[in-house]
Design a protein around this motif. Structure first.
Motif, PDB file in Angstrom:
ATOM      1  N   ASP A  74       0.805  -0.971   0.180  1.00 58.03           N
ATOM      2  CA  ASP A  74      -0.529  -0.314  -0.202  1.00 58.03           C
ATOM      3  C   ASP A  74       0.624   1.593   0.035  1.00 58.03           C
ATOM      4  OD1 ASP A  74      -2.469  -0.826   0.253  1.00 58.03           O
ATOM      5  OD2 ASP A  74      -2.166  -1.380   1.885  1.00 58.03           O
ATOM      6  N   GLY A  75       0.691   2.006  -0.732  1.00 60.74           N
ATOM      7  CA  GLY A  75       1.213   3.785  -1.019  1.00 60.74           C
ATOM      8  C   GLY A  75       2.554   3.401  -1.640  1.00 60.74           C
ATOM      9  N   GLY A  76       2.970   2.335  -2.139  1.00 58.67           N
ATOM     10  CA  GLY A  76       4.439   1.735  -2.793  1.00 58.67           C
ATOM     11  C   GLY A  76       5.509   1.103  -2.274  1.00 58.67           C
ATOM     12  N   MET A  77       6.108   1.407  -3.432  1.00 58.92           N
ATOM     13  CA  MET A  77       7.550   0.923  -2.537  1.00 58.92           C
ATOM     14  C   MET A  77       8.621   1.726  -2.857  1.00 58.92           C
ATOM     15  SD  MET A  77       9.569  -2.312  -4.176  1.00 58.92           S
ATOM     16  CE  MET A  77       9.673  -2.326  -5.981  1.00 58.92           C
ATOM     17  N   THR A  78       9.573   2.237  -1.026  1.00 60.30           N
ATOM     18  CA  THR A  78      10.347   2.982  -1.638  1.00 60.30           C
ATOM     19  C   THR A  78      11.407   2.662  -2.361  1.00 60.30           C
ATOM     20  OG1 THR A  78      10.084   3.742   0.644  1.00 60.30           O
ATOM     21  CG2 THR A  78      11.661   4.397  -0.493  1.00 60.30           C
ATOM     22  N   VAL A  79      12.070   3.387  -3.459  1.00 59.37           N
ATOM     23  CA  VAL A  79      13.432   3.105  -4.253  1.00 59.37           C
ATOM     24  C   VAL A  79      14.157   3.628  -3.488  1.00 59.37           C
ATOM     25  CG1 VAL A  79      11.622   3.147  -6.375  1.00 59.37           C
ATOM     26  CG2 VAL A  79      12.701   5.106  -5.666  1.00 59.37           C
ATOM     27  N   SER A  80      15.417   3.407  -4.667  1.00 56.92           N
ATOM     28  CA  SER A  80      16.771   3.757  -4.408  1.00 56.92           C
ATOM     29  C   SER A  80      17.319   5.110  -5.356  1.00 56.92           C
ATOM     30  CB  SER A  80      17.777   2.558  -4.466  1.00 56.92           C
ATOM     31  OG  SER A  80      17.547   0.956  -4.020  1.00 56.92           O
ATOM     32  N   ASN A  81      18.214   6.299  -4.281  1.00 58.73           N
ATOM     33  CA  ASN A  81      18.864   6.985  -5.211  1.00 58.73           C
ATOM     34  C   ASN A  81      19.755   6.708  -6.284  1.00 58.73           C
ATOM     35  OD1 ASN A  81      17.365   9.320  -4.274  1.00 58.73           O
ATOM     36  ND2 ASN A  81      17.520   8.350  -2.121  1.00 58.73           N
ATOM     37  N   GLY A  95      19.467  -6.547  -3.524  1.00 57.52           N
ATOM     38  CA  GLY A  95      19.201  -6.906  -2.453  1.00 57.52           C
ATOM     39  C   GLY A  95      20.290  -5.923  -1.121  1.00 57.52           C
ATOM     40  N   VAL A  96      20.782  -5.172  -2.311  1.00 55.99           N
ATOM     41  CA  VAL A  96      21.602  -4.132  -1.547  1.00 55.99           C
ATOM     42  C   VAL A  96      21.094  -2.022  -1.785  1.00 55.99           C
ATOM     43  CG1 VAL A  96      23.479  -5.601  -1.120  1.00 55.99           C
ATOM     44  CG2 VAL A  96      23.165  -4.618  -2.836  1.00 55.99           C
ATOM     45  N   ARG A  97      21.699  -1.074  -1.477  1.00 54.79           N
ATOM     46  CA  ARG A  97      21.700  -0.712  -2.262  1.00 54.79           C
ATOM     47  C   ARG A  97      22.557   0.036  -3.095  1.00 54.79           C
ATOM     48  NH1 ARG A  97      20.039   0.172   3.353  1.00 54.79           N
ATOM     49  NH2 ARG A  97      17.879   0.853   3.602  1.00 54.79           N
ATOM     50  N   GLU A  99      25.063   2.426  -2.343  1.00 54.99           N
ATOM     51  CA  GLU A  99      26.004   2.077  -2.216  1.00 54.99           C
ATOM     52  C   GLU A  99      27.411   0.894  -1.914  1.00 54.99           C
ATOM     53  OE1 GLU A  99      26.500   3.894   1.971  1.00 54.99           O
ATOM     54  OE2 GLU A  99      24.101   2.496   1.887  1.00 54.99           O
ATOM     55  N   LYS A 100      25.969   0.590  -2.846  1.00 58.40           N
ATOM     56  CA  LYS A 100      26.737  -1.552  -2.101  1.00 58.40           C
ATOM     57  C   LYS A 100      27.320  -2.319  -3.686  1.00 58.40           C
ATOM     58  CE  LYS A 100      26.113  -2.126   2.906  1.00 58.40           C
ATOM     59  NZ  LYS A 100      25.721  -3.740   3.563  1.00 58.40           N
ATOM     60  N   HIS A 101      26.255  -1.714  -4.545  1.00 64.01           N
ATOM     61  CA  HIS A 101      26.272  -3.001  -6.047  1.00 64.01           C
ATOM     62  C   HIS A 101      26.413  -2.022  -7.084  1.00 64.01           C
ATOM     63  CE1 HIS A 101      22.546  -0.359  -7.542  1.00 64.01           C
ATOM     64  NE2 HIS A 101      21.340  -0.750  -6.759  1.00 64.01           N
ATOM     65  N   GLY A 102      26.550  -0.553  -6.766  1.00 64.07           N
ATOM     66  CA  GLY A 102      27.485   0.729  -7.594  1.00 64.07           C
ATOM     67  C   GLY A 102      27.109   0.803  -8.649  1.00 64.07           C
ATOM     68  N   VAL A 103      25.890   0.870  -8.877  1.00 63.92           N
ATOM     69  CA  VAL A 103      25.168   1.178 -10.057  1.00 63.92           C
ATOM     70  C   VAL A 103      24.942   2.841  -9.928  1.00 63.92           C
ATOM     71  CG1 VAL A 103      23.378   0.997 -12.148  1.00 63.92           C
ATOM     72  CG2 VAL A 103      25.270  -0.663 -11.157  1.00 63.92           C
ATOM     73  N   LEU A 104      25.107   3.588 -10.418  1.00 63.78           N
ATOM     74  CA  LEU A 104      24.503   5.509 -10.140  1.00 63.78           C
ATOM     75  C   LEU A 104      23.739   5.682 -11.017  1.00 63.78           C
ATOM     76  CD1 LEU A 104      27.702   6.314  -8.206  1.00 63.78           C
ATOM     77  CD2 LEU A 104      26.026   5.663  -6.947  1.00 63.78           C
ATOM     78  N   ALA A 105      24.211   4.999 -12.660  1.00 63.82           N
ATOM     79  CA  ALA A 105      23.598   5.744 -13.932  1.00 63.82           C
ATOM     80  C   ALA A 105      23.122   4.707 -14.421  1.00 63.82           C
ATOM     81  CB  ALA A 105      24.337   6.663 -13.866  1.00 63.82           C
ATOM     82  N   ASN A 106      22.915   4.546 -15.709  1.00 66.17           N
ATOM     83  CA  ASN A 106      22.036   3.733 -16.575  1.00 66.17           C
ATOM     84  C   ASN A 106      23.280   3.381 -17.387  1.00 66.17           C
ATOM     85  OD1 ASN A 106      19.465   3.790 -15.869  1.00 66.17           O
ATOM     86  ND2 ASN A 106      18.715   4.788 -18.270  1.00 66.17           N
ATOM     87  N   GLY A 107      24.378   3.515 -16.962  1.00 70.56           N
ATOM     88  CA  GLY A 107      25.741   2.633 -17.476  1.00 70.56           C
ATOM     89  C   GLY A 107      26.736   3.323 -16.514  1.00 70.56           C
ATOM     90  N   VAL A 108      28.476   3.081 -16.904  1.00 64.92           N
ATOM     91  CA  VAL A 108      29.460   3.449 -15.944  1.00 64.92           C
ATOM     92  C   VAL A 108      29.161   4.919 -15.854  1.00 64.92           C
ATOM     93  CG1 VAL A 108      31.874   2.714 -15.316  1.00 64.92           C
ATOM     94  CG2 VAL A 108      30.032   1.242 -16.180  1.00 64.92           C
ATOM     95  N   GLY A 362      21.965   7.099   0.642  1.00 62.98           N
ATOM     96  CA  GLY A 362      22.594   5.513   0.248  1.00 62.98           C
ATOM     97  C   GLY A 362      23.299   5.944  -1.035  1.00 62.98           C
ATOM     98  N   LEU A 363      24.278   6.615  -0.925  1.00 69.25           N
ATOM     99  CA  LEU A 363      25.312   7.194  -1.875  1.00 69.25           C
ATOM    100  C   LEU A 363      26.415   7.063  -1.329  1.00 69.25           C
ATOM    101  CD1 LEU A 363      23.818   9.544  -4.760  1.00 69.25           C
ATOM    102  CD2 LEU A 363      23.939   7.047  -4.439  1.00 69.25           C
ATOM    103  N   GLN A 364      27.382   6.418  -1.595  1.00 71.22           N
ATOM    104  CA  GLN A 364      28.787   6.707  -1.066  1.00 71.22           C
ATOM    105  C   GLN A 364      29.899   8.492  -1.009  1.00 71.22           C
ATOM    106  OE1 GLN A 364      31.120   3.477  -2.829  1.00 71.22           O
ATOM    107  NE2 GLN A 364      32.130   2.521  -0.485  1.00 71.22           N
ATOM    108  N   HIS A 365      31.107   8.175  -0.470  1.00 76.41           N
ATOM    109  CA  HIS A 365      31.373   9.412  -1.104  1.00 76.41           C
ATOM    110  C   HIS A 365      32.194   9.160  -1.942  1.00 76.41           C
ATOM    111  CE1 HIS A 365      34.400  12.918   0.523  1.00 76.41           C
ATOM    112  NE2 HIS A 365      33.457  13.409   1.480  1.00 76.41           N
ATOM    113  N   PRO A 366      32.817   9.926  -2.824  1.00 78.81           N
ATOM    114  CA  PRO A 366      33.937  10.043  -4.067  1.00 78.81           C
ATOM    115  C   PRO A 366      35.443   9.400  -4.015  1.00 78.81           C
ATOM    116  CG  PRO A 366      33.442  12.627  -3.499  1.00 78.81           C
ATOM    117  CD  PRO A 366      32.663  12.130  -2.373  1.00 78.81           C
ATOM    118  N   ARG A 367      35.732  10.125  -2.309  1.00 80.81           N
ATOM    119  CA  ARG A 367      36.777   9.195  -2.112  1.00 80.81           C
ATOM    120  C   ARG A 367      36.689   7.980  -2.068  1.00 80.81           C
ATOM    121  NH1 ARG A 367      36.257  11.208   3.567  1.00 80.81           N
ATOM    122  NH2 ARG A 367      37.148  13.400   2.918  1.00 80.81           N
ATOM    123  N   GLU A 368      35.486   7.112  -1.801  1.00 78.04           N
ATOM    124  CA  GLU A 368      35.588   6.111  -1.600  1.00 78.04           C
ATOM    125  C   GLU A 368      34.821   5.124  -3.087  1.00 78.04           C
ATOM    126  OE1 GLU A 368      32.328   6.141   1.363  1.00 78.04           O
ATOM    127  OE2 GLU A 368      33.538   6.471   2.980  1.00 78.04           O
TER     128      GLU A 368
END
Length: 469
Positions: A74-81, A95-97, A99-108, A362-368
């Motif tokens: 109900d109300g929908g599922m919260t997605v990742s940033n 099952g991870v955001r 910050e762990k799986h590493g995909v931030l866009a539709n590509g690298v 849910g994102l990593q610091h650019p130094r990481e």
């Protein structure tokens, strides 16, 4: 001999899982007995916002019937940033955001040399994009059959028995036997992507749906991933909750009905759990902000023949947010602070986030993580972020800025970014209503349904939707 071959196959599957976990540096867990007689089909209808399921103007008979027969969030599922396609499809199967799986866009996201802009490279394999094992990897390693149709971030996967991936030149990377079969069925004209690319997005949804139906009838995969795109396309082009949008919603529902019919044809409907999701929501964006125009006027980027050529600071648009990249490493933090000063409080700008706030999204610091931006520009509702370097003003109409009338990519905390999630069929409670969940919960739910060990996830199984078996 058959028993010997079966034993060899099971041994190979176990060794494959151990190798997969070792490859990613993950602890080895005991391997549970998978359920070869169970099937899970995940259908993602790109851009079908959760609020549309309750909109009486949207004709969704199949989806609503599945919700009545099963359980709905109900109300929908919260997605990742960021709330865009490839990151969220990867979250659904890991099952991870991000910050762990590493995909931030539709590509690298590829950072250039000092003074050179960051670009998005979509011509990449799963191994280049995803940093953790997926639920498909776990299923394959446990000896279950797997397949995908138009699912992002799967190109070159060794864990898929059949695939037709969501990448540029998709036909080239389609499993040879499936490609031949689709030609024989008349769904593909030939083995070239050029001929497939001539199809409209509606035709592609038809081809992908029929490809999924073929796989169900002929192979009965234990785990099948299907991704349809026409709703997203039409919501971008005409906007959500428009006549064109409603038509696209109805067509997606009809495609889903075709998949259900294929399950009946294959005789596996009673053993199949259907999970119908979307990857993000949608909002109307009649206006846009053009941060690169302001950066050009400030002398922080250079334009050649109307295109970005060099930059000290520039913005990569992601719909409702912009990823800010500062190309001088020693001065990036200072430049990001100055960027925030320039844009905070301007029309169409809701916020500017710096890396010390990334744990909130849910994102990593650019130094990481090199792909992470040096700042995030957040658009206000009703505005999208344009990457255009041309023009004279920060704010423009979506037409002048070259952006879509409908957009996603906004922070996932925005209610209209919530995605649909319905579970129905084998192992699912009838008439269930779940409170808001995150899409990190889908992969561990699939693992439980198929009897797989799948450790190291941030989500948890949707126990309230599952029958006690």
């Amino acid at each position: 001999m058959k028993n010997l071959n079966r034993w060899r196959g099971q041994l190979s599957a176990v060794l494959g899982l151990l190798g997969c976990l070792a490859l990613f540096g993950l602890p080895l867990a005991s391997v549970h007995a998978a359920s070869p007689q169970r099937h899970v089909v995940i259908v993602s209808i790109d851009g079908l916002a959760a609020y549309l399921v309750d909109d009486p103007k949207v004709p969704l008979p199949t989806i609503r019937k599945l919700a009545r027969q099963g359980s709905i969030v109900d109300g929908g599922m919260t997605v990742s940033n960021p709330s865009v396609t490839w990151p969220n499809h990867t979250t659904l199967v890991t099952g991870v955001r991000p910050e762990k799986h590493g995909v931030l866009a539709n590509g690298v996201l590829v950072r250039g040399a000092v003074g050179m802009p960051t670009v998005i490279d979509s011509h990449r394999d799963q191994s280049d994009l995803v940093r953790v094992p997926t639920i498909v990897d776990a299923a394959h390693a446990a000896g279950l059959s797997t397949a995908e149709v138009n699912w992002p971030c799967t190109r070159g996967s060794k864990s898929l028995d059949d695939q037709f991936p969501d990448v540029p030149n998709a036909v080239q990377y389609t499993t040879p036997r499936l490609r031949r079969e689709l030609i024989e069925l008349g769904l593909l004209d030939d083995e070239t992507h050029a001929s497939f690319n001539k199809n409209s997005v509606v035709s592609r949804d038809h081809i992908w749906t029929e490809a999924a139906c073929h796989l169900i009838r002929e192979r009965q995969p234990n785990l099948l991933l299907v991704h349809l795109l026409n709703v997203d396309y039409m919501h971008h082009k005409r906007g959500p909750q428009t006549s064109a949008g409603y038509t696209a919603n109805a067509y997606a529902d009809m495609c889903l009905a075709r998949i259900l019919a294929a399950l009946d044809d294959a005789g596996i409907r009673e053993q199949t759990t259907l999970i119908v999701v979307s990857d993000h929501g949608f909002i109307s964006t009649p206006k846009a902000i053009r941060p690169n125009v302001v950066l050009r006027q400030a002398g922080l980027l250079t334009v050649d023949a109307g295109k970005l050529s060099e930059a000290r600071v520039h913005v990569v648009p992601e719909g409702g947010i912009g990823l800010v990249y500062c190309t001088r490493p020693g001065e990036a933090a200072v430049d990001a602070e100055k960027f925030k000063e320039m844009f905070k409080g301007q029309e169409g700008v809701a916020d500017v986030l710096l890396p010390n706030q990334y744990d909130q999204v849910g994102l990593q610091h650019p130094r990481e993580y090199r792909q992470s931006p040096d700042a995030i520009l957040v658009a206000a509702e009703g505005y999208s972020v344009s990457g255009s370097v041309n023009g004279d003003t920060l704010v423009a109409s979506n037409t002048e800025a070259g952006t879509s009338i409908g957009s996603h990519g906004f922070l996932s905390s925005l209610p209209k970014m919530k995605a649909m999630c319905i579970l129905s069929g084998a192992g699912i409670r009838q008439g269930g209503h779940l409170e808001t969940i995150e899409n990190i919960d889908v992969a561990p739910t699939v693992a439980m349904l198929l009897g797989l060990d799948y450790p190291n996830v941030d989500g948890k199984p949707l126990s309230a939707a599952l029958l006690n078996e």
